[in-house]
Design an enzyme around this catalytic site. Structure first.
Site, PDB file in Angstrom:
ATOM      1  N   TYR A  99       0.902  -1.053  -0.002  1.00  0.00           N
ATOM      2  CA  TYR A  99      -0.033  -0.203  -0.036  1.00  0.00           C
ATOM      3  C   TYR A  99       0.928   1.181   0.051  1.00  0.00           C
ATOM      4  O   TYR A  99       1.759   1.486   0.720  1.00  0.00           O
ATOM      5  CB  TYR A  99      -0.965   0.147   1.490  1.00  0.00           C
ATOM      6  CG  TYR A  99      -1.972   0.995   1.586  1.00  0.00           C
ATOM      7  CD1 TYR A  99      -2.687   1.181   0.633  1.00  0.00           C
ATOM      8  CD2 TYR A  99      -1.542   2.112   2.536  1.00  0.00           C
ATOM      9  CE1 TYR A  99      -3.690   2.403   0.769  1.00  0.00           C
ATOM     10  CE2 TYR A  99      -2.206   3.170   2.621  1.00  0.00           C
ATOM     11  CZ  TYR A  99      -3.515   3.524   1.807  1.00  0.00           C
ATOM     12  OH  TYR A  99      -4.277   4.346   1.902  1.00  0.00           O
ATOM     13  N   ASP A 194       9.527   2.600  -0.147  1.00  0.00           N
ATOM     14  CA  ASP A 194       8.261   3.307   0.800  1.00  0.00           C
ATOM     15  C   ASP A 194       8.361   2.811   2.386  1.00  0.00           C
ATOM     16  O   ASP A 194       8.133   1.906   2.604  1.00  0.00           O
ATOM     17  CB  ASP A 194       7.049   2.856   0.021  1.00  0.00           C
ATOM     18  CG  ASP A 194       5.801   3.433   1.104  1.00  0.00           C
ATOM     19  OD1 ASP A 194       6.080   4.304   2.125  1.00  0.00           O
ATOM     20  OD2 ASP A 194       4.599   3.501   0.401  1.00  0.00           O
ATOM     21  N   LYS A 222       4.356   9.049   9.172  1.00  0.00           N
ATOM     22  CA  LYS A 222       4.202   8.484  10.482  1.00  0.00           C
ATOM     23  C   LYS A 222       5.109   9.007  11.405  1.00  0.00           C
ATOM     24  O   LYS A 222       4.894   9.932  11.964  1.00  0.00           O
ATOM     25  CB  LYS A 222       4.250   6.970  10.420  1.00  0.00           C
ATOM     26  CG  LYS A 222       2.949   6.369   9.344  1.00  0.00           C
ATOM     27  CD  LYS A 222       2.699   5.012   9.412  1.00  0.00           C
ATOM     28  CE  LYS A 222       1.981   4.284   8.339  1.00  0.00           C
ATOM     29  NZ  LYS A 222       0.434   4.354   8.604  1.00  0.00           N
TER      30      LYS A 222
HETATM   31  C1  LIG Z   1       3.831   1.888   3.320  1.00  0.00           C
HETATM   32  C2  LIG Z   1       2.784   2.900   3.507  1.00  0.00           C
HETATM   33  N1  LIG Z   1       2.932   4.121   2.443  1.00  0.00           N
HETATM   34  C3  LIG Z   1       1.892   5.004   2.419  1.00  0.00           C
HETATM   35  C4  LIG Z   1       0.936   5.000   3.361  1.00  0.00           C
HETATM   36  C5  LIG Z   1      -0.017   6.187   3.166  1.00  0.00           C
HETATM   37  O1  LIG Z   1       0.408   7.214   4.475  1.00  0.00           O
HETATM   38  P1  LIG Z   1      -1.052   8.051   4.852  1.00  0.00           P
HETATM   39  O2  LIG Z   1      -1.804   7.186   5.577  1.00  0.00           O
HETATM   40  O3  LIG Z   1       0.083   9.108   5.881  1.00  0.00           O
HETATM   41  O4  LIG Z   1      -1.338   8.835   3.745  1.00  0.00           O
HETATM   42  C6  LIG Z   1       0.939   4.191   4.277  1.00  0.00           C
HETATM   43  C7  LIG Z   1      -0.417   4.138   5.351  1.00  0.00           C
HETATM   44  O5  LIG Z   1      -0.281   3.414   6.316  1.00  0.00           O
HETATM   45  C8  LIG Z   1       1.802   3.015   4.384  1.00  0.00           C
HETATM   46  O6  LIG Z   1       1.665   1.980   5.236  1.00  0.00           O
END
Ligand SMILES: Cc1ncc(COP(=O)(O)O)c(C=O)c1O
Length: 436
Positions: A99, A194, A222
């Site tokens: 994700y 990511d 985060k």
């Molecule tokens: C690996 C990863 N990338 C991107 C995101 C998206 O982040 P946000 O919820 O701050 O938009 C998340 C959210 O859990 C994530 O776990």
């Protein structure tokens, strides 16, 4: 954590990752109060942004320059545009079950909530937005080789979670990240980690430091916002210099780098710099993960799982789990019973098996012991309690008696037509009857 009814929980969601030093930390709150007195946002860069940027650059091996945004989703959107601009190519490869936020281009076979809700290719996303998104199973070297052959000269970037947290907790096979680094380098394709979830969680320098593999670009979120909205993307200077205003790739945000998020991030990272932080996370997460697996196996359940520092996960299947298809073999009904049973016992896990769990410096070994004891009760009773006992314990209002409540999670009570208990006697499968 305390809910609206006053029930206390040991929390392993941690705001989905940011709360690595716990909630409402005194130091962070005090620093936020001081910052807030001076103003919450100016629409101009502030010194705090520089301070956090320097900390991130010093910590994360791939990051020579960094841009702050307001969420992980924004970070991934920004990095995608930048990768396409830098390479002059359109296609990207992402992995099934990973994700990268909710931007259109990434909502293809995605993990996290979209997987839990069965919406990996969300309605509302136009075909044109995803036609350049190629997908591969995680840990699958052959599919990547095929994609590179079929789409030679068309691929801008490969983006992945270096440890998956959004399809449950899945680690890369030892050779997988190395392979990706090599094939991307050979083909002048950018490798993007990511690290929104893994950044500052697997180690102070993230998964890339932990595994010793340096991508070209990295996204963060985060933890670097200490619980306030934040995201960031960064990487090689020659690539990052393309971002406006230094270069032509436009990206901006009214509240990006705002003083509050920067303050919470700075003080969270400072705490993580304290000696023994990651050893402590390792210790409690080891205790937790092994404890849960032992209890599950002791009670006769097929289970597998793992952890790295402050991130963990488990599945109700023998495993091994190398990708999203493997993760889907986990017994969802069993997980649901377990999850509800744990809530009843005062333990808050993520409400989906397609999510990782998170520990923090605030978790004590006593918390972990309580969790494991609760799991012993929840797995034993959630999955082995007999139908007969449940029926006997239900009164005319379809409520469990007090004694039964101690044994069976209330969320897992079956729908029963009172007055016709004979109709549900015997070995009938309770989930088939539905739940309240
Ligand atoms: C690996 C990863 N990338 C991107 C995101 C998206 O982040 P946000 O919820 O701050 O938009 C998340 C959210 O859990 C994530 O776990």
């Amino acid at each position: 954590m305390r809910d609206i009814d006053g029930n206390d929980y040991i929390d392993y969601v941690g705001s989905w990752g940011p709360a690595i030093i716990g909630h409402a930390d005194d130091e962070v709150l005090a620093a936020l109060t001081e910052t807030m007195k001076k103003g919450t946002s100016f629409g101009a860069p502030c010194l705090l942004e520089n301070t956090l940027a320097e900390m991130v650059i010093a910590a994360v091996p791939s990051i020579e320059m960094v841009r702050f945004v307001n969420s992980g989703t924004e970070a991934c959107m920004g990095v995608l545009r930048l990768a396409r601009a830098f390479t002059g190519k359109q296609k990207i490869i992402k992995f099934e079950g990973c994700y990268h936020g909710h931007a259109d281009a990434f909502l293809v076979k995605a993990g996290s909530g979209v997987a839990t809700l069965g919406l990996p290719d969300s309605p509302g996303v136009p075909d044109t937005a995803t036609s350049d998104t190629l997908t591969s199973p995680y840990n699958d070297i052959d599919t990547i080789k095929d994609l590179f052959n079929t789409h030679k000269g068309e691929i801008a970037a490969v983006i992945l979670e270096p440890v998956v947290g959004n399809a449950g907790f899945i680690t890369p096979k030892p050779e997988f990240l190395n392979f990706l680094r090599e094939i991307t380098k050979q083909n002048k394709v950018l490798l993007i980690f990511d690290e929104v979830m893994t950044g500052f969680r697997l180690s102070y320098g993230g998964a890339q430091e932990y595994f010793g593999i340096t991508p070209d670009l990295t996204t963060l979120g985060k933890i670097i916002g200490g619980g306030l909205p934040v995201g960031a993307y960064g990487g090689r200077r020659d690539i990052m210099e393309m971002v406006a205003p230094a270069g032509p790739v436009y990206q901006a945000g009214t509240l990006s780098g705002n003083p509050l998020a920067m303050t919470a991030g700075i003080h969270t990272l400072k705490r993580l710099q304290g000696s023994g932080s990651y050893e402590y996370l390792d210790k409690v997460t080891n205790q937790l993960t092994n404890g849960l697996l032992n209890v599950g196996k002791k009670n006769g359940h097929a289970m597998c799982g793992g952890y790295i520092r402050g991130m963990f996960g488990f599945f109700f299947t023998d495993g091994p789990v190398y990708n999203f298809e493997d993760a889907k073999k986990s017994d969802g009904d069993k997980f649901a019973k377990f999850y509800r049973g744990m809530l009843e016992e005062g333990v808050y896990f993520a409400p989906s098996q397609f999510e990782a769990g998170f520990t923090s410096l605030a978790h004590t070994t006593e918390d972990i012991e309580r969790t494991i004891n609760a799991a012993d009760k929840a797995t034993l009773l959630g999955c082995k309690a007999t139908c007969a006992f449940r029926l006997l314990a239900v009164d005319n209002n379809r409520q469990p008696s007090w004694g039964a409540r101690q044994l069976v999670p209330s969320g897992s009570w079956p729908w029963i037509t009172i007055g016709n208990p004979l109709g549900v006697q015997g070995n009938l499968c309770l989930p088939a009857l539905g739940r309240e």
